[in-house]
Design a protein around this motif. Structure first.
Motif, PDB file in Angstrom:
ATOM      1  N   UNK A 198       0.845  -1.189   0.000  1.00  0.00           N
ATOM      2  CA  UNK A 198       0.000   0.000   0.000  1.00  0.00           C
ATOM      3  C   UNK A 198       0.884   1.244   0.000  1.00  0.00           C
ATOM      4  N   UNK A 199       1.924   1.221   0.842  1.00  0.00           N
ATOM      5  CA  UNK A 199       2.826   2.378   0.888  1.00  0.00           C
ATOM      6  C   UNK A 199       3.623   2.523  -0.401  1.00  0.00           C
ATOM      7  N   UNK A 200       3.584   1.511  -1.249  1.00  0.00           N
ATOM      8  CA  UNK A 200       4.248   1.597  -2.541  1.00  0.00           C
ATOM      9  C   UNK A 200       3.741   2.733  -3.412  1.00  0.00           C
ATOM     10  N   UNK A 201       2.553   3.244  -3.116  1.00  0.00           N
ATOM     11  CA  UNK A 201       2.070   4.423  -3.826  1.00  0.00           C
ATOM     12  C   UNK A 201       3.064   5.576  -3.747  1.00  0.00           C
ATOM     13  N   UNK A 202       3.769   5.676  -2.613  1.00  0.00           N
ATOM     14  CA  UNK A 202       4.676   6.818  -2.422  1.00  0.00           C
ATOM     15  C   UNK A 202       6.143   6.414  -2.314  1.00  0.00           C
ATOM     16  N   UNK A 203       6.424   5.146  -1.988  1.00  0.00           N
ATOM     17  CA  UNK A 203       7.828   4.715  -1.850  1.00  0.00           C
ATOM     18  C   UNK A 203       8.075   3.404  -2.605  1.00  0.00           C
ATOM     19  N   UNK A 204       7.436   3.249  -3.745  1.00  0.00           N
ATOM     20  CA  UNK A 204       7.616   2.030  -4.521  1.00  0.00           C
ATOM     21  C   UNK A 204       9.059   1.802  -4.951  1.00  0.00           C
ATOM     22  N   UNK A 205       9.734   2.856  -5.338  1.00  0.00           N
ATOM     23  CA  UNK A 205      11.126   2.727  -5.757  1.00  0.00           C
ATOM     24  C   UNK A 205      11.993   2.215  -4.616  1.00  0.00           C
ATOM     25  N   UNK A 206      11.779   2.768  -3.428  1.00  0.00           N
ATOM     26  CA  UNK A 206      12.561   2.361  -2.265  1.00  0.00           C
ATOM     27  C   UNK A 206      12.273   0.901  -1.882  1.00  0.00           C
ATOM     28  N   UNK A 207      11.021   0.490  -1.992  1.00  0.00           N
ATOM     29  CA  UNK A 207      10.688  -0.899  -1.681  1.00  0.00           C
ATOM     30  C   UNK A 207      11.320  -1.848  -2.692  1.00  0.00           C
ATOM     31  N   UNK A 208      11.342  -1.452  -3.960  1.00  0.00           N
ATOM     32  CA  UNK A 208      12.001  -2.283  -4.964  1.00  0.00           C
ATOM     33  C   UNK A 208      13.495  -2.383  -4.662  1.00  0.00           C
ATOM     34  N   UNK A 209      14.092  -1.273  -4.204  1.00  0.00           N
ATOM     35  CA  UNK A 209      15.502  -1.291  -3.826  1.00  0.00           C
ATOM     36  C   UNK A 209      15.740  -2.223  -2.645  1.00  0.00           C
TER      37      UNK A 209
END
Length: 312
Positions: free
Chosen positions: A213-224
Motif C-alpha cells: 500500500x505504501x508503494x504508492x509513495x515509496x515504490x522505488x525504495x521498496x524495490x531497492x
C-alpha cells in the motif's frame, strides 16, 4: 499477454494495490487511474498493480465500474506491468462472475480474497477458491487476511489448494511467518507480503516480493529493498526498512489505508488523491499535518505548494 516474469515471482516482485480515483461528482476517474498507474510503473519501479482490491474501494464500485477501470489500467500499462484484478467477494457465484469479467478485460491474474463476514469453514474455503480457479485460465493469488475476513486460510487448506495448477501464490496479511515457511517448504506456492509492516521479515523467510500500500509513495525504495536483500546486501535492506518506518507508520497504522494513501497522493500532487466513497471519509487536516511530517522524516519530498494551510 502478461509481461515477462520469473517462475519464482510469477506476478513480479514489487506490486501495489492501487487506489481508485474518483471525480468530485462521485464517478470513477478512469483518466486519473491511467495516469496514476503510469506514474507507479514508469516512475516508481512497479512490476505490477492490483486493480479493484480493497484499497481500491472495491466494496463500493459496481461490476461495470470494475471492468472499465481494469481496461483503462491495462491500456495504460498492461504491456509493461502485470495487472492483477481483485475478484474476491463473500459470494462464490459473484466471484466467478468477476473472475470471468476480469479475464475478458485482459487481466494477467486474479487476487481472490477469503470470503469475508460469513465465516465459512475450511471446506467452504477449499470449494470457493477451487471454483474460482476453475472458472478462468488465469493464475490466482489467494489473499489471506483474517483481520478483515474473520477466518484464516489454514495451512493444511493452503497445501490442498496448492495442488491446483492455477493457484500459484498467496498475498499474506495473516503474519504467521512460521506457518507460511512450512507451506512454502512443502508446496510451490509463491508468497507475497500483504502487510507493509512485515515486508522485510517476509523476504527473510522466502517471500518473492510485496503487494504493498505504501508503494504508492515509496515504490522505488521498496524495490531497492527487494533488490538489496536478493543480492545479499542485508544491511542495505535493513537500512531501507528502518528509513521507511515513519512512512509505514503514517499510512498503515493511523487510519484506514485508502484514506491515508489518498491523503498522501494529495500532498504529493499525484493523481488519485481525490474523494472517497462512503462509508469512507477523507482524512482530517490534522492527519494531513502528521502525515506530511512522517513522509518528510521518511525521505519523501512533499511539495511546498501542497502543504495544507494549517501545517504552515
Amino acid at each position: 499477454m502478461a509481461p515477462s516474469t520469473s517462475t519464482d515471482a510469477p506476478f513480479g516482485r514489487m506490486l501495489t494495490a492501487m487506489v481508485t480515483p474518483f471525480l468530485p461528482d462521485g464517478g470513477v476517474d478512469y483518466d486519473g487511474a491511467a495516469r496514476l498507474a503510469t506514474h507507479l510503473v514508469d516512475e516508481r519501479r512497479h512490476d505490477g498493480l492490483v486493480v479493484n482490491g480493497t484499497t481500491g474501494e472495491s466494496p463500493t464500485t459496481s461490476d461495470d465500474e470494475k471492468s472499465t477501470l481494469l481496461r483503462a489500467v491495462i491500456e495504460a500499462v498492461g504491456d509493461r506491468a502485470v495487472i492483477v484484478a481483485g475478484a474476491g467477494t463473500n459470494h462464490t457465484e459473484h466471484t466467478l462472475k468477476l473472475a470471468r469479467q476480469a479475464e475478458a478485460a485482459g487481466a494477467h491474474g486474479l487476487l481472490v480474497v477469503t470470503p469475508y463476514y460469513n465465516k465459512p469453514p475450511q471446506e467452504g474455503l477449499l470449494r470457493h477458491f477451487t471454483a474460482v480457479a476453475d472458472a478462468t485460465g488465469l493464475p490466482n493469488m489467494l489473499y489471506d487476511i483474517p483481520g478483515r475476513a474473520g477466518v484464516p486460510i489454514q495451512n493444511d487448506t493452503l497445501m490442498k489448494l496448492a495442488e491446483h495448477p492455477r493457484i500459484i501464490a498467496v498475498k499474506d496479511a495473516k503474519g504467521d511467518l512460521f506457518g507460511a515457511s512450512r507451506v512454502m517448504a512443502e508446496t510451490d506456492l509463491v508468497w507475497y507480503s500483504g502487510d507493509d509492516v512485515l515486508n522485510l521479515p517476509w523476504l527473510s523467510v522466502g517471500a518473492a516480493g510485496f503487494v504493498s500500500v505504501v508503494g504508492h509513495v515509496v515504490g522505488t525504495e521498496l524495490h531497492e529493498m527487494i533488490d538489496a536483500y536478493r543480492a545479499g546486501e542485508h544491511g542495505r535492506a535493513l537500512e531501507i526498512h528502518r528509513r521507511l518506518l515513519p512512512v509505514v507508520t503514517a499510512i498503515m497504522t493511523r487510519t484506514q489505508g485508502a484514506i491515508a494513501v489518498k491523503a498522501a497522493l494529495n500532498l504529493l500532487g499525484l493523481p488519485g488523491g481525490g474523494p472517497l466513497r462512503a462509508p469512507l471519509v477523507e482524512a482530517t487536516a490534522e492527519f494531513a499535518v502528521h502525515l506530511r511530517e512522517d513522509l518528510t522524516i521518511g525521505g519523501v519530498k512533499v511539495p511546498e505548494a501542497t502543504i495544507p494551510e494549517v501545517a504552515r
